[in-house]
Scaffold this motif. Structure first.
Motif, short mmCIF file in Angstrom:
data_model
loop_
_atom_site.label_atom_id
_atom_site.label_comp_id
_atom_site.label_asym_id
_atom_site.label_seq_id
_atom_site.Cartn_x
_atom_site.Cartn_y
_atom_site.Cartn_z
N ASP A 109 0.84 -1.19 0.00
CA ASP A 109 0.00 0.00 0.00
C ASP A 109 0.88 1.24 0.00
OD1 ASP A 109 0.93 0.24 2.64
OD2 ASP A 109 -0.90 -0.60 3.49
N ASP A 164 1.46 3.49 2.35
CA ASP A 164 2.31 3.66 3.53
C ASP A 164 3.57 2.81 3.43
OD1 ASP A 164 0.64 5.54 4.80
OD2 ASP A 164 -0.67 3.93 5.52
N ASP A 187 4.25 3.65 -7.11
CA ASP A 187 3.12 3.57 -6.19
C ASP A 187 2.71 4.95 -5.70
OD1 ASP A 187 3.13 0.81 -6.44
OD2 ASP A 187 4.24 0.47 -4.58
N ALA A 219 -0.84 6.98 -6.33
CA ALA A 219 -1.63 7.55 -5.23
C ALA A 219 -1.87 9.04 -5.43
CB ALA A 219 -0.92 7.30 -3.90
N THR A 231 -4.79 11.01 1.60
CA THR A 231 -3.68 10.57 0.75
C THR A 231 -2.50 11.52 0.86
OG1 THR A 231 -5.20 9.50 -0.78
CG2 THR A 231 -2.99 9.97 -1.59
#
Length: 127
Positions: free
Chosen positions: A40, A42, A84, A88, A121
């Motif tokens: 993800d 994080d 990634d 996001a 986000t």
């Protein structure tokens, strides 16, 4: 004679041109290492911080052959993590655009929904 020589030269050039090899498969870039994958955002940010620290330390030294090898292998993880984060941020940009759009129409619930999604986000990236 000049015409024959000119035609022969053109024929050879066409035979050796990249278009002549268009049917041949061009090999794809070989991946030497597997970058670490994040589950993800994080985790991608954590990988980015940790790998950046490793890179910073390597670049602060003499950067010899072995360092070049390590830097090369780190780049795979950095590329994955940045991809990634980029994904996001694209979603956050869409949320921000939706918030903007709904604010023009005074749609309170939608403004709150998209505004909070944007802040969630971006808040994980910008601290």
């Amino acid at each position: 004679m000049k015409n024959i020589l000119a035609l022969t030269t053109v024929a050879i050039a066409l035979t050796l041109s990249p278009a002549a090899f268009a049917d041949e498969k061009v090999p794809e870039r070989v991946a030497h290492y597997q970058g670490k994958q994040a589950a993800d955002l994080d985790e991608a940010l954590t990988l980015l911080r940790e790998t950046n620290a490793e890179l910073r330390e390597l670049l602060a030294g003499k950067v010899g052959e072995y360092d070049m090898h390590d830097i090369h292998s780190l780049s795979y993880t950095l590329e994955e993590a940045l991809a990634d984060v980029r994904e996001a941020l694209a979603v956050a940009a869409d949320d921000l655009e939706s918030m903007h759009f709904y604010s023009e129409g005074l749609k309170r619930d939608e403004v709150i929904e998209y505004g909070n999604a944007y802040l969630d986000t971006v808040g994980r990236i910008v601290k």
